[in-house]
Design an enzyme around this catalytic site. Structure first.
Site, PDB file in Angstrom:
ATOM      1  N   LYS A 132       0.839  -1.212   0.000  1.00 48.37           N
ATOM      2  CA  LYS A 132       0.000   0.000   0.000  1.00 48.37           C
ATOM      3  C   LYS A 132       0.871   1.259   0.000  1.00 48.37           C
ATOM      4  O   LYS A 132       0.560   2.236  -0.672  1.00 48.37           O
ATOM      5  CB  LYS A 132      -0.919   0.031   1.225  1.00 48.37           C
ATOM      6  CG  LYS A 132      -2.026  -0.989   1.177  1.00 48.37           C
ATOM      7  CD  LYS A 132      -3.098  -0.593   0.181  1.00 48.37           C
ATOM      8  CE  LYS A 132      -4.189  -1.647   0.145  1.00 48.37           C
ATOM      9  NZ  LYS A 132      -5.073  -1.590  -0.989  1.00 48.37           N
ATOM     10  N   LYS A 215      -7.258 -13.217 -14.778  1.00 51.56           N
ATOM     11  CA  LYS A 215      -8.609 -13.436 -14.267  1.00 51.56           C
ATOM     12  C   LYS A 215      -9.503 -12.209 -14.412  1.00 51.56           C
ATOM     13  O   LYS A 215      -9.014 -11.070 -14.438  1.00 51.56           O
ATOM     14  CB  LYS A 215      -8.554 -13.937 -12.825  1.00 51.56           C
ATOM     15  CG  LYS A 215      -8.063 -12.974 -11.800  1.00 51.56           C
ATOM     16  CD  LYS A 215      -8.185 -13.639 -10.426  1.00 51.56           C
ATOM     17  CE  LYS A 215      -8.215 -12.575  -9.353  1.00 51.56           C
ATOM     18  NZ  LYS A 215      -8.545 -13.082  -8.045  1.00 51.56           N
ATOM     19  N   LYS A 218     -12.460  -6.209 -12.080  1.00 47.90           N
ATOM     20  CA  LYS A 218     -13.056  -4.896 -12.353  1.00 47.90           C
ATOM     21  C   LYS A 218     -12.021  -3.920 -12.875  1.00 47.90           C
ATOM     22  O   LYS A 218     -12.291  -3.092 -13.725  1.00 47.90           O
ATOM     23  CB  LYS A 218     -13.671  -4.331 -11.080  1.00 47.90           C
ATOM     24  CG  LYS A 218     -15.043  -4.881 -10.862  1.00 47.90           C
ATOM     25  CD  LYS A 218     -15.705  -4.248  -9.681  1.00 47.90           C
ATOM     26  CE  LYS A 218     -16.757  -5.217  -9.184  1.00 47.90           C
ATOM     27  NZ  LYS A 218     -16.529  -5.716  -7.853  1.00 47.90           N
TER      28      LYS A 218
HETATM   29  P1  AMP Z   1     -12.909  -8.733  -5.221  1.00 48.08           P
HETATM   30  O1  AMP Z   1     -14.001  -8.347  -6.166  1.00 48.08           O
HETATM   31  O2  AMP Z   1     -11.553  -8.658  -5.835  1.00 48.08           O
HETATM   32  O3  AMP Z   1     -13.032  -8.050  -3.876  1.00 48.08           O
HETATM   33  O4  AMP Z   1     -13.085 -10.290  -4.901  1.00 48.08           O
HETATM   34  C1  AMP Z   1     -14.138 -10.774  -4.100  1.00 48.08           C
HETATM   35  C2  AMP Z   1     -14.091 -12.287  -4.109  1.00 48.08           C
HETATM   36  O5  AMP Z   1     -14.290 -12.800  -5.429  1.00 48.08           O
HETATM   37  C3  AMP Z   1     -12.748 -12.883  -3.647  1.00 48.08           C
HETATM   38  O6  AMP Z   1     -13.016 -14.045  -2.879  1.00 48.08           O
HETATM   39  C4  AMP Z   1     -12.042 -13.277  -4.921  1.00 48.08           C
HETATM   40  O7  AMP Z   1     -11.179 -14.361  -4.752  1.00 48.08           O
HETATM   41  C5  AMP Z   1     -13.203 -13.653  -5.822  1.00 48.08           C
HETATM   42  N1  AMP Z   1     -12.865 -13.368  -7.234  1.00 48.08           N
HETATM   43  C6  AMP Z   1     -12.696 -12.132  -7.789  1.00 48.08           C
HETATM   44  N2  AMP Z   1     -12.394 -12.248  -9.121  1.00 48.08           N
HETATM   45  C7  AMP Z   1     -12.355 -13.578  -9.389  1.00 48.08           C
HETATM   46  C8  AMP Z   1     -12.123 -14.345 -10.584  1.00 48.08           C
HETATM   47  N3  AMP Z   1     -11.881 -13.772 -11.760  1.00 48.08           N
HETATM   48  N4  AMP Z   1     -12.156 -15.704 -10.496  1.00 48.08           N
HETATM   49  C9  AMP Z   1     -12.423 -16.314  -9.309  1.00 48.08           C
HETATM   50  N5  AMP Z   1     -12.674 -15.655  -8.153  1.00 48.08           N
HETATM   51  C10 AMP Z   1     -12.648 -14.302  -8.184  1.00 48.08           C
END
Ligand code: AMP
Length: 355
Positions: A132, A215, A218
């Site tokens: 960070k 992966k 956003k």
């Molecule tokens: P985030 O939106 O990055 O806060 O992720 C929230 C949850 O979604 C976390 O448990 C991530 O591991 C899961 N996650 C986010 N993007 C992916 C993806 N492309 N494939 C699998 N899991 C995901």
């Protein structure tokens, strides 16, 4: 790992009965707004399973999000949206405790207690804090430094035993154990449990994005993601724009399938029948594949898969009564658990009423 052992309780003065004891799971959800297909397969699906197997506490981490200084309007909007989406996707307020972190001021109190026994050196040493400092040098606030004490408060406020976290959170979970154990030692009690990381013993799912990279995320932009709330029209548009390669088929016999095509096959694997996936995989190798057709097929199957979700999200977002009722119910259930812990913690520390 079995979630259920048994707990012997008195049925009356003569008999014991075995009641199932469900371990406590605690997990935070970042209020980042619209959920995408990766969030669904990587997180929400597991939560839906956990709510049947554990005493589950899922909270929207709105206190945590203050480290990046959102505007009041943005904070309000994204918290409400993510809460509604989790309910629409299958979290059931009757089965789990789904609540807003800021509805539990007990969290802030326990966070303060843990901060009194957390040391600057150990907080500064954490990899996530160092990252960070590098990524946002203009906003290295105390909230970032004390992220691990807030996380410890979130978990230990319910005496959480299992925490569904990925590798990147292991170091923080270790800190939660450290703060809990330090409290136990300081006051000579065996009060807080040692929460452990939890994952179902399946390969971790990684949902690829549409722009040919890694992966789905956003930060890779609107056209990388398929949101769970996207309409058919938007889904078709995004998939038809998905990155492919210029040659329809292998350039050399036996060469690997290029990443963007492999990504599309992986997305197909999530929403199409196995024969459809096999058909396009073979068509790639024998050179008969047409990427336009492949994308059309993926788009149609994706629309069918998504329709019930996007309908339910639209319904939940327009049903304030449903969302408010669920949030109130969650706040009450979570407060009942938190009140017990914070009362006991206060007594252990020495805050006993003498008046
Ligand atoms: P985030 O939106 O990055 O806060 O992720 C929230 C949850 O979604 C976390 O448990 C991530 O591991 C899961 N996650 C986010 N993007 C992916 C993806 N492309 N494939 C699998 N899991 C995901």
């Amino acid at each position: 790992m079995s979630s259920i052992t048994s707990l012997q309780v008195f049925a009356n003065e003569h008999f014991f009965v075995d009641l199932p004891y469900m371990k406590k799971v605690v997990s935070g959800i970042r209020p980042t707004g619209k959920l995408h297909l990766g969030n669904y397969f990587g997180a929400v699906k597991n939560f839906i399973r956990m709510q049947d197997e554990f005493e589950s506490y899922f909270f929207i981490a709105d206190y945590h999000s203050l480290t990046t200084h959102p505007t009041p309007a943005d904070l309000h909007e994204s918290v409400k949206r993510v809460f509604a989406e989790y309910i629409a996707l299958g979290l059931d307020p009757e089965k789990c405790t789904l609540y807003l972190q800021s509805d539990l001021p007990q969290t802030a109190e326990l966070y303060m207690f843990f901060n009194m026994n957390a040391y600057l050196g150990e907080l500064q040493r954490l990899t996530s804090f160092k990252d960070k400092i590098r990524s946002q040098p203009d906003n290295v606030n105390a909230g970032l430094l004390t992220y691990p004490t807030l996380m410890a408060a979130d978990i230990l406020l319910h005496k959480g035993e299992l925490v569904p976290v990925g590798k990147d959170q292991e170091q923080h979970l270790e800190m939660t154990r450290t703060f809990g154990n330090r409290f136990n030692r300081l006051y000579n009690v065996e009060y807080f449990p040692e929460p452990q990381a939890f994952n179902y013993n399946e390969e971790l799912v990684k949902v690829p994005g549409l722009t040919g990279g890694g992966k789905m995320s956003k930060s890779a932009g609107e056209y990388d993601n398929i949101y769970m709330s996207d309409t058919d029209e938007v889904i078709r548009k995004k998939i038809m724009k998905a990155v492919t390669v210029t040659v329809d088929g292998p350039t050399e016999i036996g060469s690997d399938i290029p990443a963007p095509i492999q990504n599309l096959l992986e997305l197909m694997h999530l929403v199409c029948t196995p024969d459809v996936v096999n058909h396009y995989r073979s068509a790639y190798y024998d050179g008969s594949i047409r990427f336009g057709d492949m994308k059309k097929q993926l788009a149609e199957d994706m629309c069918v898969f998504m329709k019930p979700f996007s309908d339910r999200i639209a319904e939940a977002m327009s049903n304030d009564t449903l969302i408010s009722k669920a949030a109130r119910q969650g706040a009450e259930k979570a407060a009942a658990s938190a009140d017990t812990v914070i009362k006991e913690v206060r007594e252990i520390i020495g805050f006993k009423k003498f008046y």
